[in-house]
Scaffold this motif. Structure first.
Motif, PDB file in Angstrom:
ATOM      1  N   TYR A 155      37.054  27.235  38.282  1.00  0.00           N
ATOM      2  CA  TYR A 155      38.060  26.632  39.392  1.00  0.00           C
ATOM      3  C   TYR A 155      38.303  25.238  38.993  1.00  0.00           C
ATOM      4  CZ  TYR A 155      39.953  25.620  43.877  1.00  0.00           C
ATOM      5  OH  TYR A 155      40.857  25.244  44.792  1.00  0.00           O
ATOM      6  N   THR A 208      44.152  31.165  33.630  1.00  0.00           N
ATOM      7  CA  THR A 208      45.070  31.262  34.435  1.00  0.00           C
ATOM      8  C   THR A 208      45.648  32.672  34.709  1.00  0.00           C
ATOM      9  OG1 THR A 208      46.892  30.616  33.034  1.00  0.00           O
ATOM     10  CG2 THR A 208      45.456  28.761  34.173  1.00  0.00           C
ATOM     11  N   TYR A 227      37.943  33.937  41.034  1.00  0.00           N
ATOM     12  CA  TYR A 227      38.475  32.288  40.767  1.00  0.00           C
ATOM     13  C   TYR A 227      38.701  32.200  39.174  1.00  0.00           C
ATOM     14  CZ  TYR A 227      37.406  30.808  45.315  1.00  0.00           C
ATOM     15  OH  TYR A 227      37.179  30.591  46.679  1.00  0.00           O
ATOM     16  N   ASN A 239      41.812  26.700  38.988  1.00  0.00           N
ATOM     17  CA  ASN A 239      42.563  26.169  39.893  1.00  0.00           C
ATOM     18  C   ASN A 239      43.318  27.006  40.867  1.00  0.00           C
ATOM     19  OD1 ASN A 239      41.692  23.314  39.876  1.00  0.00           O
ATOM     20  ND2 ASN A 239      42.965  22.924  37.941  1.00  0.00           N
ATOM     21  N   GLU A 240      43.147  28.235  40.531  1.00  0.00           N
ATOM     22  CA  GLU A 240      43.604  29.346  41.243  1.00  0.00           C
ATOM     23  C   GLU A 240      42.603  30.538  41.449  1.00  0.00           C
ATOM     24  OE1 GLU A 240      47.289  30.808  39.539  1.00  0.00           O
ATOM     25  OE2 GLU A 240      46.404  30.437  37.558  1.00  0.00           O
ATOM     26  N   THR A 241      43.157  31.405  42.166  1.00  0.00           N
ATOM     27  CA  THR A 241      42.522  32.850  42.278  1.00  0.00           C
ATOM     28  C   THR A 241      43.352  34.129  41.642  1.00  0.00           C
ATOM     29  OG1 THR A 241      42.974  33.119  44.505  1.00  0.00           O
ATOM     30  CG2 THR A 241      41.001  31.805  44.067  1.00  0.00           C
TER      31      THR A 241
END
Length: 538
Positions: A157, A229, A269, A272-274
């Motif tokens: 994350y 990502t 996770y 910086n995104e899920t």
């Protein structure tokens, strides 16, 4: 002039609020009233500045709102070495002594927080925690390495939550694939944190931060290719969808944080995104493969099973959909479930301690073997989950393919030829037989024909690869001789249960109980006749 006055009034008011409740005094209140002076097993952080009323507090999941008073925000991690989400508290202490507590399973951004209490562990040499190139446990390779592919994913994350143990988890499994199972480097796709970016992205056990080393197995070659990502996951699965066929096997490994919306509706996770469980399943379903072996460590990972389960897939997760997963004490440098799972299939722990998870001593550690070992060794409050379709696939699936199975007669008699068949044979295999048998038919196909050529007794038909025996099938060579003893009453009473037992039988043959009306006995049936002279009459 009026604007300047208002601005100065704001500054004076802010300073007054700040001075009314010093941070230390606010924390003293929390320690005495809420923590009861016990700070031994928690991490505590505090906001760098006071929080104005109704402020939006950004967290790892959904934002929360501060109370309707100016306050210090204290964040208490109640289970520091679990993966998110897990129990934690947001405590707001107001200027007039107000206290509001919000329980929430995800942390705020630590960018705007200072550390008050945080346990730290010193590690001197991370490289000691890998399966080194000079330590090899050589399993039986069932298929060629060109048929084996792997995807390793660890998001973390952000740099505050991308714990060092995630890198260690990935280093251990990567080293196992390369050094134990001889996977082709180009067949392993690693998506980790911010990928090849040299920026700080990893939180060390000693409280420091660094950029994740790109070399996972210590051989001097970079192994991490992608940031974790959604876009890169799509890229990797699209690539493999064009490469892999139904002759290939895919291994998928994930570690890091997870979350749950409700029941089986979960997510994982990334950086910086899920990614939602159904989104990940969409990517996985792009692949055509002979088998898939999926291992997931993150919290709530069991909720992925209903989306990912399917024909020719085995799935193992560290916990249920509603559970957190845990790091392994006392040093917390690995996650517990995957530490044991990787140790099982490697034949040793990442620290070099020998492990034997081969439950039936056939020199194979299957997906089922690894799961049972990891579940048995796991001491944390998590319930590992397992799925196999078909149900027996996990008993035969390894990281080098599916164990072959041989079928045929249980005996080879004089003067006749007998055919044996293999399923899931590895490329380039050879048939082999014991000295009292001779191959007299096709020997490099899926079938072989053999005849008796030696002394009576037990023999075997086997599959060979690169000079090593992979699997063996036992047969009796020669005319079987049956020796059987039956124990029971000498007479049979009407309307009563009469029990008979076999006290000894030799030859390893199939037998059935039988008898005409009022006759109870036993016989063994063979393809060449029936032996039934051991009967008990009423």
């Amino acid at each position: 002039m009026k604007k300047v006055f208002l601005f100065l009034l704001f500054i004076a008011t802010y300073a007054t609020l700040y001075a009314q409740v010093p941070q230390k005094q606010a924390f003293d209140v929390i320690k005495s009233t809420i923590l009861k002076k016990d700070t031994s097993n928690i991490h505590v952080y505090v906001s760098k500045n006071v929080i104005v009323p109704q402020s939006v507090i950004k967290t790892m999941y959904k934002d929360i709102t501060s109370p309707n008073f100016t306050s210090w925000l204290f964040f208490i991690d109640d289970a520091p070495f679990q993966n998110w989400g897990h129990p934690s508290r947001f405590i707001f202490v107001g200027s007039k002594g107000q206290i509001e507590i919000k329980s929430y399973p995800y942390p705020p951004s630590l960018e705007n927080m200072d550390i008050l209490i945080e346990k730290r562990i010193k590690r001197t040499d991370v490289r000691k925690m890998q399966i080194q190139s000079n330590i090899k446990v050589t399993p039986k390779n069932i298929s060629t390495t060109q048929n084996e592919y792997a995807i390793i994913i660890s998001g973390g994350y952000d740099r505050f939550n991308n714990y060092e143990r995630y890198w260690n988890d990935c280093a251990a499994i990567y080293s196992t694939l390369r050094n134990v199972y001889n996977y082709d480097r180009s067949h392993i796709y690693v998506l980790m944190a911010d990928g090849t970016n040299p920026a700080i992205d990893r939180r060390r056990l000693d409280g420091t931060y660094d950029s994740s080393p790109l070399d996972l197995d210590g051989d001097g070659v970079d192994d991490i290719q992608f940031a974790a990502t959604k876009a890169n996951i799509t890229t990797v699965f699209n690539t493999l969808s064009r490469i892999m066929t139904n002759e290939d096997n895919l291994f998928i490994y994930t570690t890091d944080h997870g979350g749950v919306h409700s029941e089986q509706d979960v997510f994982m996770y990334l950086w910086n995104e899920t990614i939602e469980d159904y989104e990940f399943a969409t990517e996985v379903n792009k692949i055509t493969a002979k088998t898939m072996n999926i291992v997931m460590e993150q919290c709530n990972s069991g909720g992925f099973i209903d989306n990912l389960a399917g024909p020719n897939r085995v799935i193992a997760t560290a916990c249920k959909a509603d559970q957190s997963s845990f790091a392994m004490p006392p040093n917390y440098d690995y996650n517990e479930f995957v530490f044991h799972w990787t140790s099982a299939i490697a034949g040793q722990t990442p620290l070099g301690t020998i492990v034997n998870a081969d439950t039936n001593n056939d020199d194979f550690v299957t997906a089922n073997d690894a799961f049972i070992y990891a579940k048995t060794q796991d001491t944390q409050s998590e319930s590992p989950q397992y799925s196999s379709q078909p149900t027996n696939l996990g008993l035969r699936l390894t990281l080098s393919g599916v164990i072959p199975t041989i079928a045929g007669s249980t005996h080879v008699c004089v003067g006749s030829s007998y055919t044996f068949t293999v399923t899931n044979p590895p490329p380039g295999f050879n048939w082999g037989v014991s000295p009292n048998l001779t191959i007299n038919g096709p020997a490099n196909n899926n079938t072989v024909t053999v005849t008796k050529s030696g002394i009576n007794g037990m023999g075997s038909v086997c599959i060979m690869l690169n000079g090593r025996e992979l699997v063996s099938y036992d047969v009796y060579v020669g005319t079987p001789v049956l020796a059987i003893d039956i124990e029971g009453p000498s007479t049979v009473q009407n309307s009563q249960i009469n029990t008979f037992e076999i006290s000894s039988i030799t030859g390893g043959f199939i037998y059935t109980w039988s008898g005409p009306p009022n006759v109870y006995g036993i016989h063994s049936t063979y393809s060449y006749g029936t032996y039934n002279n051991a009967q008990i009459y009423s």
